[in-house]
Design an enzyme around this catalytic site. Structure first.
Site, PDB file in Angstrom:
ATOM      1  N   THR A   1      44.664  31.232  25.144  1.00 29.41           N
ATOM      2  CA  THR A   1      45.043  29.831  25.033  1.00 29.41           C
ATOM      3  C   THR A   1      44.014  29.139  24.140  1.00 29.41           C
ATOM      4  OG1 THR A   1      45.704  27.866  26.302  1.00 29.41           O
ATOM      5  CG2 THR A   1      43.844  29.142  27.170  1.00 29.41           C
ATOM      6  N   TYR A   2      43.877  27.835  24.279  1.00 27.26           N
ATOM      7  CA  TYR A   2      42.883  27.097  23.497  1.00 27.26           C
ATOM      8  C   TYR A   2      42.121  26.157  24.423  1.00 27.26           C
ATOM      9  CZ  TYR A   2      46.461  23.465  23.658  1.00 27.26           C
ATOM     10  OH  TYR A   2      47.401  22.564  24.087  1.00 27.26           O
TER      11      TYR A   2
ATOM     12  N   SER B   1      46.732  25.200  27.577  1.00 32.66           N
ATOM     13  CA  SER B   1      45.294  25.143  27.327  1.00 32.66           C
ATOM     14  C   SER B   1      44.469  25.404  28.572  1.00 32.66           C
ATOM     15  CB  SER B   1      44.868  23.804  26.713  1.00 32.66           C
ATOM     16  OG  SER B   1      44.890  22.783  27.690  1.00 32.66           O
TER      17      SER B   1
ATOM     18  N   GLY C   1      49.417  24.535  32.150  1.00 28.98           N
ATOM     19  CA  GLY C   1      50.652  25.115  31.657  1.00 28.98           C
ATOM     20  C   GLY C   1      51.024  26.395  32.379  1.00 28.98           C
ATOM     21  N   ALA C   2      51.803  27.224  31.700  1.00 25.59           N
ATOM     22  CA  ALA C   2      52.355  28.441  32.305  1.00 25.59           C
ATOM     23  C   ALA C   2      51.281  29.378  32.842  1.00 25.59           C
ATOM     24  CB  ALA C   2      53.227  29.173  31.288  1.00 25.59           C
ATOM     25  N   ALA C   3      50.070  29.323  32.290  1.00 26.50           N
ATOM     26  CA  ALA C   3      48.975  30.170  32.765  1.00 26.50           C
ATOM     27  C   ALA C   3      48.652  29.911  34.232  1.00 26.50           C
ATOM     28  CB  ALA C   3      47.738  29.954  31.905  1.00 26.50           C
TER      29      ALA C   3
END
Length: 142
Positions: free
Chosen positions: A57-58, A25, A73-75
């Site tokens: 993403t959100y 997110s 996260g992965a971002a």
């Protein structure tokens, strides 16, 4: 016919934090989410101005008034604290609604505080400090 249209944009926000070990997110200051008409859980595209990365993403609401833009996260491998980003949300609507719909466009300052609110996705506000750096697609370079 359904059309996918620009619904919301937060333009040139500065990433304030990145947490790799998170479920995913983007955390957005709740005030900015309100200004841009974004809901928690809404799909958001992030465009990193510094390196060209694009990801989907959100949104989750961050603390009001903090200016937080947090990549989770992965971002966090792609987008880093200090990077300038554009946060975009799209909506799907019937043709008639698409012709009348006005998106929410939010320009922010270096602290991610809203400095210009509008509806024209191509306009560059004249009264913001970064206006001289931005290209207006309708009139060309300034």
């Amino acid at each position: 016919m359904l059309r996918t249209m620009l619904k919301s944009k937060i333009h040139r926000a500065t990433v304030t934090q990145a947490y790799l070990h998170y479920v995913g997110s983007v955390t957005i200051d709740a005030d900015l989410m309100g200004a841009a008409d974004l809901l928690e859980g809404e799909q958001v595209t992030i465009v990193d101005i510094n390196n060209g990365a694009r990801l989907v993403t959100y949104a989750i609401a961050g603390e009001r008034g903090t200016g937080v833009i947090g990549i989770n996260g992965a971002a966090a491998h792609l987008v880093h604290p200090g990077d300038l980003v554009i946060l975009i949300s799209y909506g799907t609507m019937e043709d008639a609604e698409a012709h009348a719909y006005q998106p929410r466009i939010v320009f922010v300052d270096a602290d991610n505080k809203p400095i210009d609110l509008g509806h024209d996705p191509g306009s560059v506000p004249l009264d913001i400090s970064v206006a001289a750096e931005l290209f207006d697609p309708r009139i060309g370079a300034r």
